[in-house]
Design a protein around this motif. Structure first.
Motif, PDB file in Angstrom:
ATOM      1  N   VAL A   1       0.859  -1.182   0.000  1.00  0.00           N
ATOM      2  CA  VAL A   1       0.000   0.000   0.000  1.00  0.00           C
ATOM      3  C   VAL A   1       0.894   1.231   0.000  1.00  0.00           C
ATOM      4  O   VAL A   1       1.859   1.305   0.771  1.00  0.00           O
ATOM      5  N   ILE A   2       0.597   2.186  -0.859  1.00  0.00           N
ATOM      6  CA  ILE A   2       1.325   3.454  -0.909  1.00  0.00           C
ATOM      7  C   ILE A   2       0.387   4.557  -0.447  1.00  0.00           C
ATOM      8  O   ILE A   2      -0.689   4.739  -1.017  1.00  0.00           O
ATOM      9  N   PHE A   3       0.790   5.281   0.607  1.00  0.00           N
ATOM     10  CA  PHE A   3       0.037   6.435   1.075  1.00  0.00           C
ATOM     11  C   PHE A   3       0.704   7.691   0.519  1.00  0.00           C
ATOM     12  O   PHE A   3       1.837   8.014   0.888  1.00  0.00           O
ATOM     13  N   GLU A   4       0.013   8.390  -0.366  1.00  0.00           N
ATOM     14  CA  GLU A   4       0.549   9.636  -0.950  1.00  0.00           C
ATOM     15  C   GLU A   4      -0.248  10.814  -0.446  1.00  0.00           C
ATOM     16  O   GLU A   4      -1.480  10.814  -0.495  1.00  0.00           O
ATOM     17  N   SER A   5       0.458  11.851   0.043  1.00  0.00           N
ATOM     18  CA  SER A   5      -0.222  13.063   0.493  1.00  0.00           C
ATOM     19  C   SER A   5       0.637  14.276   0.199  1.00  0.00           C
ATOM     20  O   SER A   5       1.852  14.270   0.446  1.00  0.00           O
ATOM     21  N   VAL A   6       0.003  15.339  -0.284  1.00  0.00           N
ATOM     22  CA  VAL A   6       0.685  16.610  -0.417  1.00  0.00           C
ATOM     23  C   VAL A   6       0.911  17.174   0.982  1.00  0.00           C
ATOM     24  O   VAL A   6       0.153  16.913   1.916  1.00  0.00           O
ATOM     25  N   GLU A   7       1.964  17.944   1.132  1.00  0.00           N
ATOM     26  CA  GLU A   7       2.383  18.475   2.430  1.00  0.00           C
ATOM     27  C   GLU A   7       1.256  19.202   3.162  1.00  0.00           C
ATOM     28  O   GLU A   7       1.015  18.966   4.351  1.00  0.00           O
ATOM     29  N   ARG A   8       0.541  20.110   2.490  1.00  0.00           N
ATOM     30  CA  ARG A   8      -0.398  20.976   3.187  1.00  0.00           C
ATOM     31  C   ARG A   8      -1.602  20.237   3.772  1.00  0.00           C
ATOM     32  O   ARG A   8      -2.287  20.753   4.647  1.00  0.00           O
ATOM     33  N   LEU A   9      -1.892  19.033   3.274  1.00  0.00           N
ATOM     34  CA  LEU A   9      -3.060  18.294   3.740  1.00  0.00           C
ATOM     35  C   LEU A   9      -2.714  17.173   4.714  1.00  0.00           C
ATOM     36  O   LEU A   9      -3.610  16.567   5.301  1.00  0.00           O
ATOM     37  N   LEU A  10      -1.432  16.895   4.896  1.00  0.00           N
ATOM     38  CA  LEU A  10      -1.045  15.740   5.718  1.00  0.00           C
ATOM     39  C   LEU A  10      -1.411  15.941   7.183  1.00  0.00           C
ATOM     40  O   LEU A  10      -1.839  14.998   7.855  1.00  0.00           O
ATOM     41  N   LYS A  11      -1.268  17.156   7.706  1.00  0.00           N
ATOM     42  CA  LYS A  11      -1.575  17.408   9.118  1.00  0.00           C
ATOM     43  C   LYS A  11      -3.016  17.020   9.441  1.00  0.00           C
ATOM     44  O   LYS A  11      -3.272  16.285  10.397  1.00  0.00           O
ATOM     45  N   GLU A  12      -3.952  17.525   8.648  1.00  0.00           N
ATOM     46  CA  GLU A  12      -5.358  17.241   8.901  1.00  0.00           C
ATOM     47  C   GLU A  12      -5.674  15.768   8.643  1.00  0.00           C
ATOM     48  O   GLU A  12      -6.465  15.161   9.389  1.00  0.00           O
ATOM     49  N   ARG A  13      -5.076  15.179   7.623  1.00  0.00           N
ATOM     50  CA  ARG A  13      -5.326  13.766   7.351  1.00  0.00           C
ATOM     51  C   ARG A  13      -4.864  12.879   8.498  1.00  0.00           C
ATOM     52  O   ARG A  13      -5.544  11.923   8.881  1.00  0.00           O
ATOM     53  N   MET A  14      -3.701  13.181   9.082  1.00  0.00           N
ATOM     54  CA  MET A  14      -3.214  12.387  10.210  1.00  0.00           C
ATOM     55  C   MET A  14      -4.078  12.622  11.453  1.00  0.00           C
ATOM     56  O   MET A  14      -4.348  11.689  12.214  1.00  0.00           O
ATOM     57  N   ARG A  15      -4.523  13.851  11.657  1.00  0.00           N
ATOM     58  CA  ARG A  15      -5.382  14.133  12.811  1.00  0.00           C
ATOM     59  C   ARG A  15      -6.676  13.322  12.712  1.00  0.00           C
ATOM     60  O   ARG A  15      -7.106  12.683  13.687  1.00  0.00           O
ATOM     61  N   LEU A  16      -7.299  13.339  11.547  1.00  0.00           N
ATOM     62  CA  LEU A  16      -8.550  12.609  11.365  1.00  0.00           C
ATOM     63  C   LEU A  16      -8.341  11.098  11.423  1.00  0.00           C
ATOM     64  O   LEU A  16      -9.133  10.370  12.021  1.00  0.00           O
ATOM     65  N   SER A  17      -7.267  10.632  10.800  1.00  0.00           N
ATOM     66  CA  SER A  17      -7.058   9.187  10.673  1.00  0.00           C
ATOM     67  C   SER A  17      -6.702   8.535  11.999  1.00  0.00           C
ATOM     68  O   SER A  17      -7.050   7.368  12.230  1.00  0.00           O
ATOM     69  N   THR A  18      -6.011   9.245  12.887  1.00  0.00           N
ATOM     70  CA  THR A  18      -5.682   8.661  14.193  1.00  0.00           C
ATOM     71  C   THR A  18      -6.863   8.705  15.149  1.00  0.00           C
ATOM     72  O   THR A  18      -6.810   8.103  16.224  1.00  0.00           O
ATOM     73  N   GLN A  19      -7.942   9.391  14.766  1.00  0.00           N
ATOM     74  CA  GLN A  19      -9.142   9.430  15.592  1.00  0.00           C
ATOM     75  C   GLN A  19     -10.222   8.475  15.086  1.00  0.00           C
ATOM     76  O   GLN A  19     -11.312   8.408  15.645  1.00  0.00           O
ATOM     77  N   CYS A  20      -9.893   7.713  14.060  1.00  0.00           N
ATOM     78  CA  CYS A  20     -10.894   6.907  13.358  1.00  0.00           C
ATOM     79  C   CYS A  20     -10.519   5.431  13.450  1.00  0.00           C
ATOM     80  O   CYS A  20      -9.422   5.046  13.048  1.00  0.00           O
ATOM     81  N   ALA A  21     -11.425   4.611  13.955  1.00  0.00           N
ATOM     82  CA  ALA A  21     -11.131   3.188  14.151  1.00  0.00           C
ATOM     83  C   ALA A  21     -11.513   2.328  12.955  1.00  0.00           C
ATOM     84  O   ALA A  21     -10.784   1.390  12.605  1.00  0.00           O
ATOM     85  N   HIS A  22     -12.641   2.628  12.314  1.00  0.00           N
ATOM     86  CA  HIS A  22     -13.167   1.712  11.302  1.00  0.00           C
ATOM     87  C   HIS A  22     -13.587   2.457  10.031  1.00  0.00           C
ATOM     88  O   HIS A  22     -14.269   3.479  10.095  1.00  0.00           O
ATOM     89  N   MET A  23     -13.181   1.911   8.890  1.00  0.00           N
ATOM     90  CA  MET A  23     -13.667   2.396   7.604  1.00  0.00           C
ATOM     91  C   MET A  23     -15.107   1.938   7.427  1.00  0.00           C
ATOM     92  O   MET A  23     -15.412   0.749   7.599  1.00  0.00           O
ATOM     93  N   THR A  24     -15.982   2.877   7.086  1.00  0.00           N
ATOM     94  CA  THR A  24     -17.391   2.529   6.904  1.00  0.00           C
ATOM     95  C   THR A  24     -17.857   2.718   5.466  1.00  0.00           C
ATOM     96  O   THR A  24     -18.831   2.089   5.042  1.00  0.00           O
ATOM     97  N   ALA A  25     -17.175   3.559   4.705  1.00  0.00           N
ATOM     98  CA  ALA A  25     -17.567   3.784   3.311  1.00  0.00           C
ATOM     99  C   ALA A  25     -17.152   2.594   2.454  1.00  0.00           C
ATOM    100  O   ALA A  25     -16.134   1.942   2.723  1.00  0.00           O
TER     101      ALA A  25
END
Length: 328
Positions: free
Chosen positions: A116-140
């Motif tokens: 798996v490759i996780f690609e993120s532009v610099e400016r969006l990584l902070k918010e993506r990590m904040r949201l992702s570490t608060q989320c236990a289960h993928m529902t979509a």
């Protein structure tokens, strides 16, 4: 009076129709003319189309979870050309969030691949990590996309009537471009900055160089720091089923104006060797390659995308060469 009003509307319509159709995301957002800010030099030859078509998830060796830097499938073509089967999905399709069980979610959707490759532009990584570490289960549900959502341009677009624009587009574009041309320094329009780049005519091919378009969000998002890396470590610790690689892409503003941006993050991220060092790569190539980033866009050009692909191919080979790299 009627005829005067009618004449004004006709004049506005004609001006809009003959305004260059924007082919950069920043010129389109800001309504600035690509006749002044659009790239002019011919880009490198695009990969053959079969190399830019994804495979169904069940057939994939590699899943890319990316953003707009991955939407043309240009850099992924280097992996496909080397024999890997790749499919790409996008953070934006899942509210910018990859939960703790994202790898199991991929397996449940049919993935039997190796990486798996996780690609993120610099400016969006902070918010993506904040949201992702608060989320236990993928529902979509998993959303497959076989064809590139964005079609890379093989050459500068030719003339076409700007027939889908609103009536006022022409006069707004004319006025803003006039003001940008006349401004002695930087000037902003909506979420776009027109900035004077030192030695910009050697770095960009747009006619109005050294003035180049930049996305305000590059600065508004702030710098990545050591806390963001700790959140990345927390996220990574949950990804035990399938090997992974990170791609953190520096913002255009970082590359051309502040190469020490996000230094606190880079000081801990780069020694961890979670993925290639694209910050150094961008800093080295911005002076070597004209239009390394597009002048009218926030993304790397196809020149830059080709280098991304070459570096990622090396990273993929290194990870999959390790014992136990393929999941059971």
């Amino acid at each position: 009076m009627f005829f005067a009003g009618f004449a004004v509307i006709v004049a506005m319509l004609l001006l809009t129709l003959f305004t260059t159709v924007p082919y950069g995301d920043l010129s389109r957002l800001s309504r600035l003319s690509d006749a002044e800010f659009g790239w002019q030099q011919r880009p490198p030859t695009l990969p053959e189309k079969p190399f830019m078509v994804a495979v169904p998830l069940a057939e994939a060796d590699i899943v890319v979870i990316g953003d707009s830097f991955s939407m043309t499938h240009v850099w992924q073509a280097e992996l496909v050309r080397a024999g890997y089967k790749v499919t790409t999905i996008y953070w934006g399709s899942y509210h910018e969030t990859m939960c703790a069980d994202v790898q199991q979610w991929l397996i449940d959707a049919g993935f039997r691949g190796k990486l798996v490759i996780f690609e993120s532009v610099e400016r969006l990584l902070k918010e993506r990590m904040r949201l992702s570490t608060q989320c236990a289960h993928m529902t979509a549900p998993f959303i497959p996309r076989l064809n590139p959502p964005v079609v890379a341009l093989a050459e500068k677009p030719g003339f076409a009537l700007n027939s889908t624009a609103t009536l006022a587009t022409g006069i707004i574009t004319w006025d803003r471009t006039r003001r940008a041309r006349a401004a002695p320094g930087d000037i902003s329009f909506d979420e776009t900055q027109v900035r004077v780049v030192p030695d910009g005519c050697a770095l960009f091919s747009n006619p109005l160089c050294p003035k180049v378009l930049f996305f305000k969000q590059d600065q508004k998002a702030g710098e990545l720091d050591a806390g963001d890396f700790e959140r990345m470590k927390e996220f990574n610790a949950r990804q035990t089923r399938i090997p992974y690689v990170w791609m953190v892409i520096p913002d255009k503003t970082t590359t051309y104006f502040n190469q020490n941006h996000s230094k606190a993050f880079r000081n801990v991220y780069l020694p961890a060797k979670l993925g290639p060092d694209f910050f150094t790569m961008a800093a080295e190539n911005r002076d070597k390659i004209k239009d390394f980033y597009f002048p009218n866009d926030t993304h790397m050009s196809t020149y830059g995308q080709g280098i991304l692909g070459t570096m990622m191919l090396q990273a993929v080979r290194e990870v999959l060469a390790r014992p136990g790299a393929a999941p059971q």
